[in-house]
Motif scaffolding. Sequence first.
Motif, short mmCIF file in Angstrom:
data_model
loop_
_atom_site.label_atom_id
_atom_site.label_comp_id
_atom_site.label_asym_id
_atom_site.label_seq_id
_atom_site.Cartn_x
_atom_site.Cartn_y
_atom_site.Cartn_z
N THR A 69 2.50 -15.16 -1.92
CA THR A 69 2.28 -14.56 -0.61
C THR A 69 1.88 -13.10 -0.76
O THR A 69 2.51 -12.36 -1.53
CB THR A 69 3.56 -14.67 0.25
N ILE A 70 0.86 -12.68 -0.04
CA ILE A 70 0.39 -11.30 -0.12
C ILE A 70 1.42 -10.37 0.53
O ILE A 70 1.83 -10.58 1.67
CB ILE A 70 -0.98 -11.15 0.56
N VAL A 71 1.81 -9.34 -0.21
CA VAL A 71 2.80 -8.39 0.29
C VAL A 71 2.24 -6.98 0.42
O VAL A 71 2.87 -6.11 1.04
CB VAL A 71 4.05 -8.36 -0.62
N GLU A 72 1.06 -6.73 -0.15
CA GLU A 72 0.47 -5.39 -0.07
C GLU A 72 -1.03 -5.51 -0.28
O GLU A 72 -1.50 -6.36 -1.05
CB GLU A 72 1.08 -4.48 -1.15
N LEU A 73 -1.79 -4.64 0.41
CA LEU A 73 -3.24 -4.63 0.31
C LEU A 73 -3.72 -3.33 -0.30
O LEU A 73 -3.25 -2.24 0.09
CB LEU A 73 -3.89 -4.79 1.70
N GLY A 74 -4.65 -3.41 -1.24
CA GLY A 74 -5.32 -2.22 -1.73
C GLY A 74 -6.38 -1.76 -0.73
O GLY A 74 -6.68 -2.45 0.25
N ALA A 75 -6.95 -0.62 -0.98
CA ALA A 75 -8.00 -0.10 -0.10
C ALA A 75 -9.20 -1.05 -0.11
O ALA A 75 -9.50 -1.70 -1.11
CB ALA A 75 -8.43 1.29 -0.57
N ASP A 76 -9.86 -1.14 1.03
CA ASP A 76 -11.13 -1.88 1.18
C ASP A 76 -10.98 -3.40 1.07
O ASP A 76 -12.00 -4.09 0.93
CB ASP A 76 -12.16 -1.40 0.14
N VAL A 77 -9.77 -3.92 1.16
CA VAL A 77 -9.62 -5.37 1.22
C VAL A 77 -10.03 -5.84 2.61
O VAL A 77 -9.51 -5.35 3.62
CB VAL A 77 -8.17 -5.80 0.92
N ARG A 78 -10.97 -6.77 2.68
CA ARG A 78 -11.56 -7.15 3.96
C ARG A 78 -11.08 -8.51 4.48
O ARG A 78 -10.96 -8.70 5.68
CB ARG A 78 -13.08 -7.16 3.85
N ARG A 79 -10.87 -9.45 3.59
CA ARG A 79 -10.59 -10.81 4.07
C ARG A 79 -9.12 -11.08 4.33
O ARG A 79 -8.78 -11.76 5.30
CB ARG A 79 -11.12 -11.82 3.05
N TRP A 80 -8.26 -10.58 3.47
CA TRP A 80 -6.87 -11.04 3.47
C TRP A 80 -5.96 -10.11 4.24
O TRP A 80 -6.24 -8.92 4.40
CB TRP A 80 -6.38 -11.19 2.03
#
Length: 329
Positions: A69-80
């Motif tokens: 399960t995704i718990v954190e997003l880096g910069a510029d992540v567009r889809r998730w």
Amino acid sequence: MKAIVITHPGGPEVLQIQDRPKPLPKAGEVLIKVEAAGVNRPDVAQRKGNYPPPAGASVDIPGLEVAGTIVELGADVRRWNIGDKICALVIGAGYAEYCAIPEGQCLPVPDNLTMVEAGSLPETFFTVWSNVFDRGNLQPGESLLLHGGSSGIGVTAIQMAKALGSTVYVTAGSDDKLRFCEKLGADHAINYKTENFKDAILKLTDNKGVDVILDMIGGDYTPDNIKCLANDGRLVQINSMKGKEVKLDLAEVMRKRLIITGSMLRSRDIEFKSAIARNLEEHIWPLLASGKIKPVIYKTFSAEHAAEAHRLMESSEHMGKIVISPLTP
């Protein structure tokens, strides 16, 4: 975080659970809480010190496929988004509580699959698509020979090739494995311990041969592979378990207009792997969602028993995928 670490090159016992820094997602990456990690032969080779990881990959934390399960997003992540459930091909470090992954290499977990099932998919599905359908250019109505039909690669390739309209021949080393492959959809299964696969293929195809061979064996299999390819056939090499130095009859290669190719996926760039992910999502993920293609899990191990998972992989007794889950002991 907790991670399963190769403490030094050696046998399965060198895998130990240790504390490691939790990774931070870079631009274009997502961070997942890992719920399952598939076990593959390159993990074993890395543990033994025989498969140096490519630049940027973890030297001592193996693992090429994960689900979580995704718990954190880096910069510029567009889809998730945070909370999305994904599975992904990774360059390494999958045997860990958390894993940072380029967003293009992620795929959604189909609603009808468990996270353990999803964690068994990426490495073999990416490998089979790239080698059988891209490099091997297998077309509907053509024939495919798979060596190691009951392996993780084998069970994936059988189902994908059959679903997309090909005739599938496999080799395996026991009657139980032959029946297993046939239940998955293989049209003919050959026991390589009791009969010569070349002779069997030529008999089954009226001496025509097969259009594509996916081979992980190499060595003395190679001359017979050449003999049982049809005109304009393609041999795709993805490993060389019986040796990388082989003898070829080049006259036969020229006479039959054969293509001999192969690949190593782990060192390819993010863009290349992301393109495979897009093809899988378009062509194969609907077949997973409908149940026409199914994950095949042989056994699941907890993190504390990662060494046992590697012993099973080395024994070649398994039929299907081996998964480590959960990764928090």
